[in-house]
Design an enzyme around this catalytic site. Structure first.
Site, PDB file in Angstrom:
ATOM      1  N   ASP A  28      62.581  55.941  90.336  1.00  0.00           N
ATOM      2  CA  ASP A  28      61.428  55.480  89.720  1.00  0.00           C
ATOM      3  C   ASP A  28      61.427  55.292  87.986  1.00  0.00           C
ATOM      4  OD1 ASP A  28      59.063  54.143  90.071  1.00  0.00           O
ATOM      5  OD2 ASP A  28      58.219  55.809  90.980  1.00  0.00           O
ATOM      6  N   ASP A  29      61.336  54.239  87.637  1.00  0.00           N
ATOM      7  CA  ASP A  29      61.079  53.813  86.196  1.00  0.00           C
ATOM      8  C   ASP A  29      62.386  54.190  85.183  1.00  0.00           C
ATOM      9  OD1 ASP A  29      58.674  52.961  87.041  1.00  0.00           O
ATOM     10  OD2 ASP A  29      57.696  54.136  85.714  1.00  0.00           O
ATOM     11  N   CYS A  67      56.775  48.693  90.359  1.00  0.00           N
ATOM     12  CA  CYS A  67      57.383  49.351  91.373  1.00  0.00           C
ATOM     13  C   CYS A  67      57.215  48.675  92.683  1.00  0.00           C
ATOM     14  CB  CYS A  67      56.735  50.501  91.532  1.00  0.00           C
ATOM     15  SG  CYS A  67      57.021  51.662  90.001  1.00  0.00           S
ATOM     16  N   HIS A 121      57.083  51.358  98.263  1.00  0.00           N
ATOM     17  CA  HIS A 121      55.918  51.352  97.501  1.00  0.00           C
ATOM     18  C   HIS A 121      54.763  51.941  98.757  1.00  0.00           C
ATOM     19  CE1 HIS A 121      52.550  51.415  94.855  1.00  0.00           C
ATOM     20  NE2 HIS A 121      53.468  51.617  94.154  1.00  0.00           N
ATOM     21  N   ASP A 317      64.455  51.026  89.979  1.00  0.00           N
ATOM     22  CA  ASP A 317      63.461  50.062  90.578  1.00  0.00           C
ATOM     23  C   ASP A 317      63.400  48.929  89.266  1.00  0.00           C
ATOM     24  OD1 ASP A 317      61.829  51.639  89.617  1.00  0.00           O
ATOM     25  OD2 ASP A 317      60.297  51.510  90.933  1.00  0.00           O
ATOM     26  N   HIS A 318      63.351  49.463  88.340  1.00  0.00           N
ATOM     27  CA  HIS A 318      63.358  48.541  86.906  1.00  0.00           C
ATOM     28  C   HIS A 318      63.519  49.556  85.736  1.00  0.00           C
ATOM     29  CE1 HIS A 318      59.440  50.539  86.912  1.00  0.00           C
ATOM     30  NE2 HIS A 318      59.002  49.811  88.071  1.00  0.00           N
TER      31      HIS A 318
END
Length: 485
Positions: A28-29, A67, A121, A317-318
């Site tokens: 995540d992130d 997300c 998510h 995810d980014h």
């Protein structure tokens, strides 16, 4: 050929008796703050060792830096414009179409599929069920301590617990004496051992929550990054040429107790330099914590005897901005918000991970980053892909599509920043930013958007951005607004 379809092709390209297992790791992130991506500060020995036996995609981009939309795009291989998911308020099967998911495709082809941690998510985005009954062969696992994710457990200067952004903790003092990602990896390790000796191929998706805010990690990881070694952001203020509609006002960061106490003016007030360095320190510490957990997961894979027949795909995810251009968090079409690591390990081509043993960064403070992968792909790629090609062998031998542009987008509720600019509700979207990233340039158009018809109004240009990464990797000089001769 890009991530999701390539993963499916590689796993299914051999006969049923010899199908490869699949381990999908979503972080995540996660921006490319890794040694293998050339970050000199990062202490990530386990991810660096995985990269040495993987294809490393140095320019991989999410389709939206949020997300829910990003994970839905990755797991359905469809863009946010198709899934009709720009926020976290709808379920794509109901809002856009009954699309097949990546784990669903594996399950329909005889794979046993399992989800642990944050893969889809949570909430309505995955129908409060992680897309059951379609995607998984067993109930998805969520760690019990995730219920305490925003609990006031971060000690402030007053010695009292707060809900802070900067949040190193003593794990033994947490409400359940553990943390969510620790629980998830422990569960995954047991699952891998239980699958040993079974003929049925499997796909296991493991989603780690960190370094998502709050930047909560075992406090020991701060020792890897003495504050004097952490540099401030290279471009700490908003560039003059950045259009107001493009600005990410990092509202969720501002809501944290420690950031609120700084009294930063909205929307363009800069984060104080001393605190910016602490946030950067905590982010890197959280990444090293994730590296330790990935090392444990890879060791469990090897110990259970799966290393020689398992494809591994690891990505974020980014991305996440760490003060570049004065922005923090994601919520943008910028390079820092959209770019994420992408590693693909093929046991038959990249070498075996059998015998893998994790390296604890905490005991190797002088760890030297290992830059690069077994194969380095610099062509821009996306986390979505068209349906699998008919020629499986050709697709495997040419894993990168000829198209050399990656597309991202982000919605805004207005042309100037407001409190919900980072996460507008679908019905409030008034402007959409569409961004194209080539090997050298990033070009973004912000156009009016009709949420009723869910269509961009291309003739109504609000602003545009053009950056030349050959001379401006921080995207600080907007050439689209530069004066012409």
């Amino acid at each position: 050929m890009r991530a999701p379809s390539l993963l499916l092709l590689l796993a299914l390209s051999v006969g049923a008796a010899g199908r490869l297992n699949v381990l999908l790791v979503l972080v995540d992130d996660l921006r490319p703050a890794l040694g293998c991506y050339g970050d000199p500060l990062a202490v990530t020995p386990n991810l660096d060792r995985l990269a040495v036996q993987s294809t490393l995609f140095s320019r991989a981009y999410a389709q939206q830096a949020l997300c829910g939309p990003s994970r839905t795009s990755l797991l359905t291989s469809r863009r946010p414009d198709t899934t009709r998911l720009f926020d976290t308020g709808s379920y794509w099967r109901q809002a856009a179409g009954n699309f097949s998911s990546l784990p669903q495709l594996f399950r329909e082809r005889g794979y046993y599929t399992a989800s642990m941690g944050k893969v889809f998510h949570p909430g309505i985005v995955s129908n409060y069920s992680d897309d059951q009954p379609y995607s998984w062969s067993e109930p998805p696992y969520h760690p019990s301590s995730q219920a305490d994710k925003d609990a006031p457990v971060c000690l402030g200067e007053d010695g009292k617990p707060h809900s802070n952004l900067y949040c190193p903790v003593d794990v033994s003092a947490q409400p359940q004496r553990t943390l969510p990602d620790i629980q998830t990896v422990q569960r995954a390790a047991r699952w891998l051992q239980d699958r040993s000796g079974r003929a049925e191929p499997w796909m296991l998706a493991v989603g780690l929550h960190k370094p998502h805010i709050p930047l909560k990690m075992p406090w020991q990881y701060l020792n890897l990054y003495p504050i004097d070694s952490v540099s401030p952001p290279a471009q700490p203020t908003r560039p003059a040429g950045l259009p107001p509609v493009a600005w990410n006002p990092w509202s969720d960061v501002r809501h944290r107790d420690d950031v609120r106490q700084l009294n930063i003016s909205f929307p363009y007030g800069p984060m104080p330099g001393f605190f910016a360095r602490f946030v950067r320190q905590a982010y890197y510490a959280a990444v090293s914590y994730v590296d330790e957990l990935v090392g444990q997961l890879l060791e469990a894979l090897a110990t259970a005897g799966h290393a020689d027949n398992t494809v591994i795909l690891l990505c974020g995810d980014h991305g996440w901005a760490l003060g570049e251009r004065g922005e923090w968090a994601k919520y943008s079409t910028s390079e820092d918000a959209t770019r994420t690591p992408l590693l693909l390990h093929l046991p038959s081509r990249s070498g075996s991970l059998a015998g893998f043993r994790r390296v604890s960064a905490l005991h190797r403070l002088q760890t030297r980053p290992v830059e690069g992968g077994a194969v380095h792909v610099s062509t821009p790629v996306e986390l979505v892909d068209p349906p699998p090609a008919a020629d499986v062998v050709a697709a495997c031998d040419a894993p990168v599509a000829a198209a050399a542009v990656a597309f991202s987008q982000y919605p805004r509720p207005s042309v100037t920043p407001r409190a919900d600019s980072d996460q507008p509700r679908l019905r409030d979207v008034a402007v959409m930013g569409f961004s194209a990233r080539s090997a050298r340039y990033r070009y973004t158009e912000w156009v009016r958007y009709d949420p009723a018809t869910m269509r961009p109004l291309w003739r109504h240009l609000v602003a545009d951005e053009l950056y030349d990464h050959a001379v401006d990797p921080l995207e600080a000089a907007n050439l689209a607004q530069a004066p012409t001769a």
